[in-house]
Write a protein that holds these residues in place. Structure first.
Motif, PDB file in Angstrom:
ATOM      1  N   UNK A  48       2.257   6.425  -4.621  1.00  9.20           N
ATOM      2  CA  UNK A  48       2.596   7.329  -5.730  1.00  9.20           C
ATOM      3  C   UNK A  48       1.873   6.948  -7.008  1.00  9.20           C
ATOM      4  N   UNK A  49       1.675   5.655  -7.204  1.00 16.17           N
ATOM      5  CA  UNK A  49       0.984   5.205  -8.407  1.00 16.17           C
ATOM      6  C   UNK A  49      -0.470   5.647  -8.380  1.00 16.17           C
ATOM      7  N   UNK A  50      -1.099   5.547  -7.223  1.00 16.37           N
ATOM      8  CA  UNK A  50      -2.481   6.002  -7.114  1.00 16.37           C
ATOM      9  C   UNK A  50      -2.594   7.483  -7.418  1.00 16.37           C
ATOM     10  N   UNK A  51      -1.666   8.258  -6.872  1.00 14.22           N
ATOM     11  CA  UNK A  51      -1.734   9.702  -7.125  1.00 14.22           C
ATOM     12  C   UNK A  51      -1.481  10.011  -8.590  1.00 14.22           C
TER      13      UNK A  51
ATOM     14  N   UNK B 217       0.829  -1.198   0.000  1.00 20.68           N
ATOM     15  CA  UNK B 217       0.000   0.000   0.000  1.00 20.68           C
ATOM     16  C   UNK B 217       0.860   1.243   0.000  1.00 20.68           C
ATOM     17  N   UNK B 218       1.816   1.267   0.923  1.00 19.39           N
ATOM     18  CA  UNK B 218       2.698   2.419   0.973  1.00 19.39           C
ATOM     19  C   UNK B 218       3.438   2.634  -0.333  1.00 19.39           C
TER      20      UNK B 218
ATOM     21  N   UNK C  82       3.127  18.626  -2.618  1.00 16.92           N
ATOM     22  CA  UNK C  82       1.994  18.146  -1.822  1.00 16.92           C
ATOM     23  C   UNK C  82       1.730  16.677  -2.114  1.00 16.92           C
ATOM     24  N   UNK C  83       1.829  16.294  -3.382  1.00 12.29           N
ATOM     25  CA  UNK C  83       1.663  14.886  -3.732  1.00 12.29           C
ATOM     26  C   UNK C  83       2.651  14.023  -2.968  1.00 12.29           C
ATOM     27  N   UNK C  84       3.891  14.490  -2.917  1.00 11.04           N
ATOM     28  CA  UNK C  84       4.907  13.725  -2.202  1.00 11.04           C
ATOM     29  C   UNK C  84       4.617  13.654  -0.717  1.00 11.04           C
TER      30      UNK C  84
ATOM     31  N   UNK D 276       1.245   8.801   3.937  1.00 10.34           N
ATOM     32  CA  UNK D 276       0.632   7.500   3.706  1.00 10.34           C
ATOM     33  C   UNK D 276       1.564   6.369   4.098  1.00 10.34           C
ATOM     34  N   UNK D 277       2.835   6.502   3.717  1.00 10.51           N
ATOM     35  CA  UNK D 277       3.820   5.485   4.062  1.00 10.51           C
ATOM     36  C   UNK D 277       3.981   5.377   5.562  1.00 10.51           C
ATOM     37  N   UNK D 278       4.017   6.532   6.198  1.00  4.76           N
ATOM     38  CA  UNK D 278       4.150   6.558   7.655  1.00  4.76           C
ATOM     39  C   UNK D 278       3.008   5.805   8.303  1.00  4.76           C
ATOM     40  N   UNK D 279       1.802   6.090   7.828  1.00  3.58           N
ATOM     41  CA  UNK D 279       0.640   5.414   8.392  1.00  3.58           C
ATOM     42  C   UNK D 279       0.679   3.924   8.105  1.00  3.58           C
TER      43      UNK D 279
END
Lengths: 320, 562, 301
Positions: A255-258, A250-251, A295-297, A303-306
């Motif tokens: 970037x692919x989702x964005x 997921x993490x 902002x995307x980053x 997201x990765x943190x979560x």
């Protein structure tokens, strides 16, 4: 655990600083002038005034410092294509993307995990082979193409869903709350469908492979030996273990989702962060376009943190 | 004593007659929500507005002193009806006009419209820190003074045929008490300018950039409320998407319906075609100056032979057919055929590829191995800038690319959005540009694009006029001066034709087509004939009859917007 | 190598995808020469505009009277060129970066990984769009470089993971003890053992880059007129109503078919290349991120 958390936070901050650095250099290296913008007869005195306000007349190092500080303050400059502060433009757009991406992640992971498990348990069967083929086909559809086909079929050809936007542009403000909710949902269906379609395949393939690794393992065989029914073995024991790499996935897929959001939002006229980026090329808005990158980053980093936190919670082995 | 009694009687009579003109229309049938599918407006502040969507909004929310009548007669004041100014009086020497503001006129926040607002408007328009595109259009106005709270006197430098037109057509009156607090150089970015407060029959409600803009009828307006309840502008950048919305009934109106889908519009029960001649014409300009260093000549286009050869390589009528089918209007020069001074007898470069090639040969451009001509190491290669908002221009660009290639020139196409496109246009940072210009009904409109006084970009100083390609020819200036100072229409036309032919012979551009367009309007809307210079001019009189209303028309006027 | 090839050809799907790719390469190479029309030529802008498929024009003509088949073949050249060159670039940069980072270890590795994390956090599409916006106009070569320099991040993580595992092997220790120079160790001993996932990644990446280039052209940022990339042909087709379906349909099939072929081939390669050779599983994600990623064991933090 707290130390690990602090370390991860520290790493994330470093990443954000690095991203800001990269975008600073991209802006400075680019030809042209961020203030040679657009559209109006703005006299030179006014442009110089802004150049001064944004510190473009200061030495490079000082500019860099100001820039990074500004990013952390949330000040991304002025958007001339949108006539407002970039931060307020993004503050409007970002939640819409988060909604869409969030739902897409949820759906594609839910369906993908289920599909992957089913495929793994029926390995080699007709189901496995056909669904793999179908998934690879969906996986090969370019995002914009899938979105266009879905838009054409379900909104134009068979007028089942609205064609664009997040709400009805005319009457939404005047509808009772329940109708507003229905309207919002109706507008969500197609972009969500398109998004899920192109991303579910990756999740399913990954899950299938992860399950195939886990299923023959000792851990699972022990569970079987203990008399746990096969359903339980698969869905409780094996899946729990296989979920850990899924959270990592997921993490990594964020970037692919964005990136996919850029095309999906463009086709469905969804006014989020992605469509800001999609329009940027023709609008030549320096500050806005670099802000979307940053902002995307940041969204990806958070997201990765979560995802890491989730992993630490799920899998005790990871914690140390 | 007696003469003034007669005078009072006469003016009372006049006032009564003109008041009849402005009596509130019957408002029993008023109502409905009109949805317009248009590109996003850029500005809502009248001194800064430079494009159609913005002008549409400001023309509804704000008023002028007097409004031009549909016939668009620009000489003198007979062709105008009173608006904010209930009446006006010329001075004996015709160098000043005293406008009497209607005492019932109110701004949308309730404050009265005053003469000082007119003075403020003129001051802002001519302030160089604001850089208003209107400034070069009002050079004949010297100043505006306030005689009393409701009388504004406009002083002119010279007595010209269009002097009343300069005031009435160009000055959109803005309230000093709202905008006066903001330093002029901050007007561009101040958020106050994005919430217009005017005196028109529509009030501004809100603007969600990129999504929609909403206007609502001003029920307490001094001229009577608009006959619609609400106008909503949906920002739709893609023309094809607009077409879809109109044909499905999601929107009620769009400009320039895509030509290739006209048959669908003809047979639709939802919307119908509205043919619309206007004052626009499209041409591809070739920059005589080097975009990289504006005072040096352009390495390719400085030579008139190259420009002429390229113009000769273009089969304009075939291109017209390819893009517009049978609905196109070919350009006959630097003007649209809809203006009074148009002349279709002028001589444009004829389509002759053989002649074009030999002209290029004689100019020293010889084909290299790949077919593209070269001279002194310079390839005949250039870039044309095209606005994405215009489908026909985009298509013309590709067609021109093919035509030029045929004679050995390589043209690259760069598509830009509105804002960066206008920026490049204004600053002459282009090799070639697919430009379009909507001129004014009067020959003074020609001066704005082709006159030396209106040269747009002065290196180091910024922008002033609309002559962004910096075309300059003293013979043209002289002819246009004569055209704009003579009070005889026939002679004015003759001078204009002379100017036009001179321009054509200089080949600054390839003149392509007139912007004759077909708009699309919902069949449930009744609209008066669309004014040629601004289809939205009478938007406040558009009606949706009660028997044709649909759901969204029934949104009550009083319902508060969040 | 032979064994690998034979095993590959045993897969039915692999045979299909190899055949498709072969046809594609041949079509791109000699196709434009076989078709009687050039891809830029506007044949007759009045009479041959928007012609449906016919004997003279098997795939029809577009709104500028250009033959669609010719443009499709020219587009194939561009798509394949962009795809292979950009991917070659990405794979090279990524492999080198990963090798160095993995082999060096310690703080160098840590720093390199932080930088890599930063790059990996940036959505590739947004970065590419930002560069295209700020640089105003980019030639085909520029596009290839741009795509190549934004696609190496995932590969380097992959290679690094493999390098970390391989460098602990005995024969590497032995080589080091013998005093073999680092570059030789990297080139001769480590690289061949980490290359397998790179090959799989490369194959999958070609499909992704082609899709990405098409998407960029769709946004108006890609290849410009009169050059035809499948994506820009698509954009032109979308502008029209469905009465001219051939303008949309054929480029669409071309894109999807090509991407599918590369994806299927990549899958087959992954199955075939001895799984035991892969020390970390190789996965790929949606087409917007054209780089494979390895689910990291959290030892790397």
């Amino acid at each position: 655990m707290r130390r690990q958390l602090a370390a991860r936070l520290g790493q994330s901050l470093i990443v954000v600083v690095l991203v800001a650095t990269i975008s600073f250099f991209v802006i400075r290296l680019a030809p042209g002038d961020p203030f040679s913008f657009a559209g109006e007869n703005i006299p030179f005195s006014v442009r110089d005034h802004w150049r001064h306000v944004f510190g473009f007349d200061k030495p490079l190092l000082e500019q860099f410092g100001r820039y990074v500080l500004a990013v952390f303050r949330g000040d991304f400059g002025y958007s001339f294509s949108r006539k407002g502060d970039v931060s307020s433009v993004i503050a409007d757009a970002l939640p819409r993307t988060i909604l869409l991406v969030g739902l897409a992640v949820f759906l594609s992971f839910a369906i993908g995990i289920a599909a992957g498990v089913l495929q793994a348990t029926r390995r080699g069967s007709w189901f496995d082979r056909v669904s793999t083929g179908v998934l690879v086909f969906f996986y090969s559809l370019p995002d914009f193409w899938a979105a266009l086909m879905i838009l054409f079929l379900f909104a134009h050809r068979w007028r089942l869903f609205p064609t664009a936007g997040i709400v009805d542009p005319v009457s939404y403000d005047y509808w009772p709350p329940w109708r507003q909710l229905v309207d919002r949902v109706a507008h969500l269906v197609l972009p969500l469908f398109a998004f899920t379609l192109v991303t579910v395949a990756a999740v399913a393939r990954f899950q299938r492979a992860a399950m195939l690794e886990i299923l023959p393992s000792d851990y699972v065989r022990t569970a079987r030996a203990k008399g746990v029914p096969e359903q339980g073995v698969v869905w409780r024991h094996a899946l729990r273990t296989a979920l850990t790499p899924m959270v990592t996935l997921l993490g990594l897929m964020l970037p692919a989702y964005l990136g996919g959001a850029v095309f999906i939002e463009k086709v469905f006229d969804w006014p989020g962060l992605g469509s800001l980026a999609a329009d940027a090329i023709q609008k030549r808005d320096y500050f806005l376009v670099t802000a979307t990158v940053i902002v995307g980053s940041i969204v990806v980093v958070i997201g990765n943190l979560m995802a890491d936190l989730l992993q630490m919670a799920l899998d005790p082995r990871v914690r140390e | 004593m007696r003469p003034s009694l007669i005078f009072v009687a006469a003016t009372t009579l006049l006032a009564a007659c003109s008041a009849g003109d402005r009596a509130p229309k019957s408002t029993q049938d008023a109502g409905g929500t009109l949805v317009l599918a248009l590109p996003e407006p850029q500005d809502l502040f009248p001194p800064l507005v430079n494009e159609a969507a913005g002008r549409l909004v400001t023309d509804q929310v704000f008023d002028r002193l007097a409004e031009i009548k549909p016939e668009l007669a620009t000489i003198g004041d007979k062709g105008f009806t009173p608006r904010l100014a209930k009446s006006w009086k010329w001075s004996a020497d015709s160098l000043s006009i005293a406008f009497s503001i209607d005492p019932q006129a109110r701004w949308h926040d309730g404050k009265p419209v005053l003469a000082s607002d007119v003075r403020y408007t003129f001051r802002i328009i001519t302030d160089s820190a604001v850089g208003s595109p209107v400034a070069p259009l009002v050079t004949n106005i010297d100043s505006v003074s306030v005689r009393d709270s409701l009388t504004a006197v406009v002083w002119f430098k010279k007595h010209t045929p269009a002097q009343f037109y300069d005031v009435a057509y160009q000055l959109v009156i803005i309230p000093e008490h709202v905008y006066g607090k903001i330093p002029p150089k901050e007007l561009h970015t101040s958020p106050v300018t994005r919430m217009p407060v005017g005196s028109g029959r529509f009030r501004f409600v809100k603007w969600e950039p990129g999504v929609r803009l909403e206007l609502v009828s001003d029920t307490a307006n001094y001229r009577g409320r608009a006959l619609l309840d609400r106008v909503i502008l949906i920002a739709t950048p893609e023309p094809n998407v607009r077409a879809v919305k109109v044909l499905s009934g999601d929107a009620d109106f769009m400009e320039s319906f895509p030509v290739n889908q006209l048959s669908q519009l003809d047979t639709s029960r939802v919307a119908g075609p509205v043919p619309y001649p206007n004052f626009g014409y499209v041409y591809m300009t070739m920059n005589r100056y080097d975009p990289k260093s504006p005072t040096s000549p352009h390495p390719i286009f400085n030579d008139i032979r190259v420009r002429r050869a390229l113009a000769m390589s273009v089969d304009r009528s075939s291109m017209l057919q390819n893009v517009f089918g049978h609905n196109g209007r070919i350009a006959h020069g630097p003007f649209p055929m809809t203006v009074g001074y148009a002349d279709s007898t002028l001589k444009l470069p004829s389509y002759d590829t053989v002649g074009a090639k030999s002209l290029l040969d004689s100019a020293g451009w010889h084909p290299a191995a790949d077919g593209i001509r070269v001279k002194n190491g310079q390839r005949l290669k250039f870039t044309v800038v095209v606005p994405t908002a215009s489908l026909p221009r985009g298509r013309y660009a590709v067609l021109l690319q093919g035509a030029f290639r045929h004679v050995g020139a390589q043209m690259e196409i760069q598509n830009l959005d509105d804002a960066p496109f206008y920026a490049r246009a204004e600053k002459s940072t282009f090799d070639a540009i697919m430009d379009g210009y909507t001129t004014d009904p009067a020959p003074s409109g020609m001066k704005q694009r082709w006159g030396s006084e209106a040269i747009g970009f002065i290196p180091g100083k910024g922008v002033s006029g609309a002559n962004s390609m910096r075309y300059s020819n003293p013979r043209v200036d002289a002819a246009l001066d004569s055209a704009t100072t003579t009070f005889d229409f026939a002679r004015s036309k003759k001078y204009a034709s002379r100017a036009s032919q001179t321009i054509i012979d200089d080949v600054p551009a390839v003149f392509l087509y007139d912007m004759f367009v077909t708009h699309a309007l919902s069949r449930r809307v009744t609209a008066p004939p669309l004014r040629t210079d601004a289809w939205w001019a009478d938007l406040a009189d558009w009606k949706i009859p009660a028997d044709k209303r649909i759901d969204r028309d029934r949104i009550p006027l009083a319902q508060a917007t969040p | 190598m032979n064994r690998t090839l034979r095993r590959l050809l045993a897969h039915r799907s692999a045979r299909w995808s190899l055949a498709t790719i072969a046809i594609l390469i041949i079509a791109a190479a000699i196709g434009p020469m076989l078709v009687p029309y050039e891809c830029h030529t506007q044949l007759d802008i009045v009479r041959l505009q928007n012609q449906p498929p016919s004997w003279a024009h098997p795939l029809g003509t577009d709104q500028f009277s250009r033959d669609v088949l010719a443009r499709l073949l020219c587009g194939a050249r561009i798509s394949l060129a962009v795809g292979t060159l950009a991917v070659a670039m990405s794979m090279t940069i990524g492999t080198v970066y990963g090798l160095i980072s993995g082999y060096a270890g310690g703080r160098v590795d840590g720093a390199m990984m932080r930088v890599l994390d930063a790059f990996l956090s940036i959505p590739r599409v947004m970065l590419v769009i930002a560069v295209l916006t700020l640089w105003d106009s980019v030639s085909l070569a520029g596009m290839i470089v741009l795509l190549g320099t934004t696609g190496w991040f995932g590969v380097s993580r992959l290679v690094r993971a493999e390098t970390l595992a391989v460098k602990r092997m005995d024969y590497i220790e032995a080589a080091r003890a013998l005093g073999t120079p680092t570059s030789r160790i990297l080139w001769r001993h480590i690289l061949p053992n980490v290359i397998a996932p790179v090959i799989v990644a490369a194959t999958l990446a070609v499909g992704s880059v082609i899709a990405l280039e098409a998407g960029l052209s769709f946004l108006g940022a890609g290849v410009r007129e009169p050059d035809a990339s499948w994506g820009s042909m698509f954009l032109a087709g979308v502008s029209f109503s469905t009465s001219t379906w051939w303008i949309l349909f054929f480029p669409g099939i071309a894109i999807v078919g090509t991407v599918l072929a590369f994806n299927v081939l990549g899958d087959a390669l992954r199955d075939v290349l001895d799984p035991r050779q892969l020390h970390a599983p190789v996965m790929t994600v949606a087409s917007s991120v054209a780089a494979p990623i390895a689910p990291e064991r959290l030892e790397n933090g």
